[in-house]
Design a protein around this motif. Structure first.
Motif, PDB file in Angstrom:
ATOM      1  N   LEU A 142       5.824  -7.149  11.515  1.00  0.00           N
ATOM      2  CA  LEU A 142       4.736  -6.960  10.465  1.00  0.00           C
ATOM      3  C   LEU A 142       5.186  -7.861   9.041  1.00  0.00           C
ATOM      4  O   LEU A 142       4.143  -8.466   8.762  1.00  0.00           O
ATOM      5  CB  LEU A 142       4.431  -5.556   9.986  1.00  0.00           C
ATOM      6  CG  LEU A 142       3.928  -4.743  11.280  1.00  0.00           C
ATOM      7  CD1 LEU A 142       3.923  -3.227  11.078  1.00  0.00           C
ATOM      8  CD2 LEU A 142       2.447  -5.292  11.509  1.00  0.00           C
ATOM      9  N   GLU A 143       6.420  -7.617   8.689  1.00  0.00           N
ATOM     10  CA  GLU A 143       6.699  -8.483   7.541  1.00  0.00           C
ATOM     11  C   GLU A 143       6.650 -10.035   7.784  1.00  0.00           C
ATOM     12  O   GLU A 143       5.886 -10.581   6.791  1.00  0.00           O
ATOM     13  CB  GLU A 143       8.200  -8.481   7.241  1.00  0.00           C
ATOM     14  CG  GLU A 143       8.450  -6.997   6.848  1.00  0.00           C
ATOM     15  CD  GLU A 143       8.733  -7.128   5.163  1.00  0.00           C
ATOM     16  OE1 GLU A 143       9.680  -7.435   4.741  1.00  0.00           O
ATOM     17  OE2 GLU A 143       7.886  -6.666   4.394  1.00  0.00           O
ATOM     18  N   LYS A 144       6.925 -10.757   9.127  1.00  0.00           N
ATOM     19  CA  LYS A 144       6.635 -11.994   9.358  1.00  0.00           C
ATOM     20  C   LYS A 144       5.278 -12.148   9.140  1.00  0.00           C
ATOM     21  O   LYS A 144       4.924 -13.483   8.790  1.00  0.00           O
ATOM     22  CB  LYS A 144       7.146 -12.223  10.762  1.00  0.00           C
ATOM     23  CG  LYS A 144       8.498 -12.722  10.904  1.00  0.00           C
ATOM     24  CD  LYS A 144       8.746 -13.296  12.322  1.00  0.00           C
ATOM     25  CE  LYS A 144      10.324 -12.803  12.663  1.00  0.00           C
ATOM     26  NZ  LYS A 144      10.394 -12.749  14.084  1.00  0.00           N
ATOM     27  N   HIS A 145       4.412 -11.273   9.714  1.00  0.00           N
ATOM     28  CA  HIS A 145       2.897 -11.632   9.374  1.00  0.00           C
ATOM     29  C   HIS A 145       2.227 -11.225   8.057  1.00  0.00           C
ATOM     30  O   HIS A 145       1.120 -11.072   8.000  1.00  0.00           O
ATOM     31  CB  HIS A 145       2.125 -11.048  10.724  1.00  0.00           C
ATOM     32  CG  HIS A 145       2.387 -11.527  11.955  1.00  0.00           C
ATOM     33  ND1 HIS A 145       3.339 -11.330  12.763  1.00  0.00           N
ATOM     34  CD2 HIS A 145       1.546 -12.377  12.639  1.00  0.00           C
ATOM     35  CE1 HIS A 145       3.491 -12.174  13.631  1.00  0.00           C
ATOM     36  NE2 HIS A 145       2.297 -12.779  13.845  1.00  0.00           N
ATOM     37  N   ASN A 146       3.096 -10.874   7.347  1.00  0.00           N
ATOM     38  CA  ASN A 146       2.591 -10.475   5.708  1.00  0.00           C
ATOM     39  C   ASN A 146       1.686  -9.367   5.734  1.00  0.00           C
ATOM     40  O   ASN A 146       1.030  -9.129   4.702  1.00  0.00           O
ATOM     41  CB  ASN A 146       1.758 -11.866   5.157  1.00  0.00           C
ATOM     42  CG  ASN A 146       2.849 -12.960   5.125  1.00  0.00           C
ATOM     43  OD1 ASN A 146       3.746 -12.979   4.616  1.00  0.00           O
ATOM     44  ND2 ASN A 146       2.118 -14.139   5.440  1.00  0.00           N
ATOM     45  N   VAL A 147       2.211  -8.526   6.321  1.00  0.00           N
ATOM     46  CA  VAL A 147       1.513  -7.074   6.468  1.00  0.00           C
ATOM     47  C   VAL A 147       2.155  -6.099   5.643  1.00  0.00           C
ATOM     48  O   VAL A 147       3.321  -5.776   5.699  1.00  0.00           O
ATOM     49  CB  VAL A 147       1.255  -6.562   8.138  1.00  0.00           C
ATOM     50  CG1 VAL A 147       0.560  -5.184   8.045  1.00  0.00           C
ATOM     51  CG2 VAL A 147       0.615  -7.542   9.050  1.00  0.00           C
ATOM     52  N   GLU A 148       1.798  -5.720   4.612  1.00  0.00           N
ATOM     53  CA  GLU A 148       2.110  -4.617   3.738  1.00  0.00           C
ATOM     54  C   GLU A 148       2.295  -3.194   4.579  1.00  0.00           C
ATOM     55  O   GLU A 148       1.223  -2.683   5.123  1.00  0.00           O
ATOM     56  CB  GLU A 148       1.276  -4.389   2.501  1.00  0.00           C
ATOM     57  CG  GLU A 148       1.893  -3.180   1.498  1.00  0.00           C
ATOM     58  CD  GLU A 148       0.949  -2.949   0.425  1.00  0.00           C
ATOM     59  OE1 GLU A 148       0.221  -4.181  -0.093  1.00  0.00           O
ATOM     60  OE2 GLU A 148       0.806  -1.954   0.150  1.00  0.00           O
ATOM     61  N   ILE A 149       3.234  -2.601   4.483  1.00  0.00           N
ATOM     62  CA  ILE A 149       3.443  -1.247   5.315  1.00  0.00           C
ATOM     63  C   ILE A 149       3.451  -0.153   4.385  1.00  0.00           C
ATOM     64  O   ILE A 149       4.014  -0.009   3.390  1.00  0.00           O
ATOM     65  CB  ILE A 149       4.889  -1.075   6.043  1.00  0.00           C
ATOM     66  CG1 ILE A 149       4.746  -2.174   6.986  1.00  0.00           C
ATOM     67  CG2 ILE A 149       4.969   0.375   6.680  1.00  0.00           C
ATOM     68  CD1 ILE A 149       6.163  -2.406   7.612  1.00  0.00           C
ATOM     69  N   ARG A 150       2.346   0.980   4.742  1.00  0.00           N
ATOM     70  CA  ARG A 150       2.316   2.148   3.745  1.00  0.00           C
ATOM     71  C   ARG A 150       2.638   3.273   4.856  1.00  0.00           C
ATOM     72  O   ARG A 150       2.023   3.245   5.812  1.00  0.00           O
ATOM     73  CB  ARG A 150       1.020   2.368   3.333  1.00  0.00           C
ATOM     74  CG  ARG A 150       0.345   1.126   2.839  1.00  0.00           C
ATOM     75  CD  ARG A 150      -0.415   1.610   1.434  1.00  0.00           C
ATOM     76  NE  ARG A 150      -0.733   0.161   0.848  1.00  0.00           N
ATOM     77  CZ  ARG A 150      -1.975   0.062   0.237  1.00  0.00           C
ATOM     78  NH1 ARG A 150      -2.981   1.064   0.139  1.00  0.00           N
ATOM     79  NH2 ARG A 150      -2.293  -1.076  -0.511  1.00  0.00           N
ATOM     80  N   GLY A 151       4.093   3.959   4.524  1.00  0.00           N
ATOM     81  CA  GLY A 151       4.633   4.691   5.449  1.00  0.00           C
ATOM     82  C   GLY A 151       4.752   6.368   4.981  1.00  0.00           C
ATOM     83  O   GLY A 151       4.588   6.611   3.892  1.00  0.00           O
ATOM     84  N   CYS A 152       4.631   6.895   5.959  1.00  0.00           N
ATOM     85  CA  CYS A 152       5.059   8.555   5.751  1.00  0.00           C
ATOM     86  C   CYS A 152       6.343   8.642   5.396  1.00  0.00           C
ATOM     87  O   CYS A 152       6.997   7.527   5.580  1.00  0.00           O
ATOM     88  CB  CYS A 152       4.750   9.326   6.832  1.00  0.00           C
ATOM     89  SG  CYS A 152       6.026   8.888   8.472  1.00  0.00           S
ATOM     90  N   ALA A 153       6.913   9.705   4.826  1.00  0.00           N
ATOM     91  CA  ALA A 153       8.168   9.810   4.287  1.00  0.00           C
ATOM     92  C   ALA A 153       9.243   9.389   5.371  1.00  0.00           C
ATOM     93  O   ALA A 153      10.033   8.365   4.996  1.00  0.00           O
ATOM     94  CB  ALA A 153       8.483  11.284   4.093  1.00  0.00           C
TER      95      ALA A 153
END
Lengths: 420, 420
Positions: A284-295
């Motif tokens: 996902l990082e490689k595709h410039n996707v920001e991750i919003r994650g649970c704890a």
């Protein structure tokens, strides 16, 4: 019923559409195809005029400081016009659903035909893209409907020329006056009037952002086919094949992030989170996707942004993904039940029974196993062109093609039959 | 969103229904049939209790001075309860549409299933007849839907007992709590709340008089299936066979005048008016039908009452008929276009081409040649029981059976498929 000065314009449009629909219902496929072909040719012939109108829209949009991505959606090129014209010719080759049906005979000898007929008058309320003007008109005409087009203000100059060119072409081939009409006034009050014209309009189809769709659904008295918003989920189950899971998530999320069948939330089974998430996160990082994650996601991926409650209910339409670690398929389905807009959901698993359960119990227009949510599309389903993707359950669900622009009527052949 | 004290009751009903629907969607046909059978038995077992509740309704109605014909529609007898119970068993024998569908395979190997699934939660808003409580619940259960019933105040005591008895019976056979629920409060404010519960209800079906249907259509934000009003026409064309025309008109008008598929207006071709109308008039007189005629009709039949403009737009539901002499099939179809509610229309003629034109050009759910309009009915069409007759074009048109209480979902079987 109507009160303001602009009403006579709308009434006139409504009347014209209704009169056109009365005739369009029984114009044969060959004649409709001839009109569609003429419309496709007319677009090419008027390329210069269309491009000039479009550049007026672009200049106005840039002056207003509209977002660059939106301006790009507005923009037409010579190539773009040729594509729109070709899309029109594709509609010629689609099967005409009007006049199809089934028939049967009752024990008393009454012969029954259930035949597909056009809906009548379709009103399309849509936003920026000028190609919708032509696509919608073509699909409505092919299915025997008169169409009232009401596009967004940003594309008004382009839409005016496009609508005039195709309406004239259709009329020149014998289609009734009123078959294709554009509402040239783009203020919101007019939308509010249109969606209450039950006398003249059989169905309203809104296409655009959440705000537009909500306005139409909540205020229309004319029946509406709701299209649109997709908070789509992928659940990577503990028996997922990682070699399938990662490409499917990346494809669903990044292949075209601004559309309704793009992925918004990734659910990961807790048993594999520790091993899967670092690999997935890297991709996902490689595709410039920001991750919003649970704890739990943030613990495993320290670079993830903590997700808020709002994130689970958000259609990002952007290179952002929310990620949640779940206990099992039940928790995954509960999450989907709560936040899904019932558009497209996918599970990645090699477990037969869990795949079956997911497809059976998840309530959405399209429920996938081991495939990208991006497949939810009229063309990719094999229906040809689509007029939208319905997220409601009545009349049409999922990609809507020509058939969804029709209704039925019963023709009954008697010989003096009376009921006992 | 909700503001008054009764809201928690409705919210609770909504939540229960939604939870029930989530499970009902994949309960098998055999289990649903077992529940329906138990419901049929329970009605017989509780006959005494039902009759007592019904007599409380009758006493209250008589006290209020309600019209005798209405009181009769309310009244249940032992025989009536047995009929309702048998109608329930008929539903057992109807084919279950849930789980049916088509499938195909895309060129990329993606296998697509289009499967019928329940709508989810159906709200029925209806008036006097208590049998609707049981009929609607049975059809909704068989098609896998949870139902919220809201009957009229006149039948509330009967409805309470009926709903309790069948809901308990269904639950005793494993149907989820919330499958069948009655809203016991009958004030109009509650209807206005119910039809805006988009979070909990997938479709509202109003059944009853014009007032009720208008209220629901104009105020609902939940999708509505409009049922109902029928201003049905018979056109006796100049080449009509009088031996067919007279019985068809009499049957359409008088066999059951209080229903939506009964005839309201007779159109007669001017070429035969002079010879046909006296014979027709005599027959109508014999059946105690009052004639409201156009000027020409009144000239030929001096005993006819002159019709006003309002007559052409009135659904009498009574032994009254409006009669108009027309020039030809065009004038007949123009009249129908203007005044029809698009329910059922019939032409009586021996002319092939005119019959074809009439069926092609008249826009209605059912268009007959040489047959009574009274055939528009789920049972008489061969669909089994019906939940109403739709006069709208979206989703369902004409008699609505089990299939019309379902929608579809697409199940897609991939093997790591991503879009190119």
């Amino acid at each position: 019923m109507f009160m303001s000065e602009f009403d006579s314009v709308l009434l006139n449009i409504g009347l014209n559409a209704k009169n056109a629909a009365r005739k369009l219902g029984y114009i044969g496929t060959a004649a409709k195809n001839e009109a569609l072909t003429e419309m496709a040719n007319a677009l090419i012939l008027h390329e210069e005029e269309i491009l000039q109108a479009n550049s007026r829209d672009i200049v106005a949009a840039e002056k207003k400081g509209i977002k660059k991505s939106l301006v790009n959606r507005l923009r037409l090129s010579s190539e773009g016009i040729h594509q729109i014209s070709e899309a029109l010719l594709d509609v010629v080759h689609l099967a005409d659903p009007v006049g199809e049906g089934e028939f049967w005979t009752r024990p008393n000898g009454l012969r029954m035909q259930k035949m597909r007929v056009p809906l009548g008058v379709v009103a399309m309320i849509y936003e920026a893209r000028p190609n919708v003007t032509v696509d919608a008109a073509a699909l409505c005409l092919k299915s025997g409907n008169a169409v009232i087009l009401r596009g967004g203000s940003e594309a008004i100059e382009s839409n005016k020329v496009l609508a005039r060119v195709i309406a004239k072409a259709a009329e020149s081939k014998g289609m009734p006056v009123g078959t294709i009409q554009l509402v040239e006034e783009t203020s919101h009050e007019w939308v509010h009037q249109i969606i209450k014209m039950n006398q003249y309009i059989d169905v309203v189809i809104p296409r655009g952002g959440e705000g537009l769709i909500k306005t139409v659904v909540q205020n229309a008295t004319v029946p509406v086919i709701e299209t649109g918003t997709g908070i789509c989920h992928a659940y990577v189950e503990k028996e997922a094949d990682i070699k399938k899971a990662i490409p499917i998530v990346i494809n669903s999320k990044t292949q075209k992030p601004g559309v309704c069948n793009a992925l918004e939330t990734l659910l990961v089974d807790q048993c594999i989170a520790e091993s899967f998430l670092p690999l997935m996160g890297e991709e996902l990082e490689k595709h410039n996707v920001e991750i919003r994650g649970c704890a739990e996601t943030c613990r495993i991926l320290p670079y993830a942004v903590p997700a808020t409650e709002e994130d689970w209910a958000t259609e990002y339409l952007d290179l952002i993904i929310s990620v949640r670690v779940v206990k099992n398929v039940d928790e995954a389905m509960d999450h989907i039940y709560q936040y899904s807009t019932k558009h497209s959901e996918t599970i990645i698993t090699e477990n037969y029974s869990i795949a079956q359960r997911f497809q059976r119990e998840v309530d959405a227009a399209a429920v996938y196993v081991n495939a990208s949510t991006r497949f939810t599309d009229g063309g990719r389903f094999g229906f040809g062109a689509e007029i939208g993707i319905s997220t409601q359950k009545l009349h049409a669900r999922g990609p809507m093609g020509l058939k969804e622009l029709t209704t039925v009527k019963y023709l009954i052949y008697g010989d003096g039959h009376i009921v006992p």
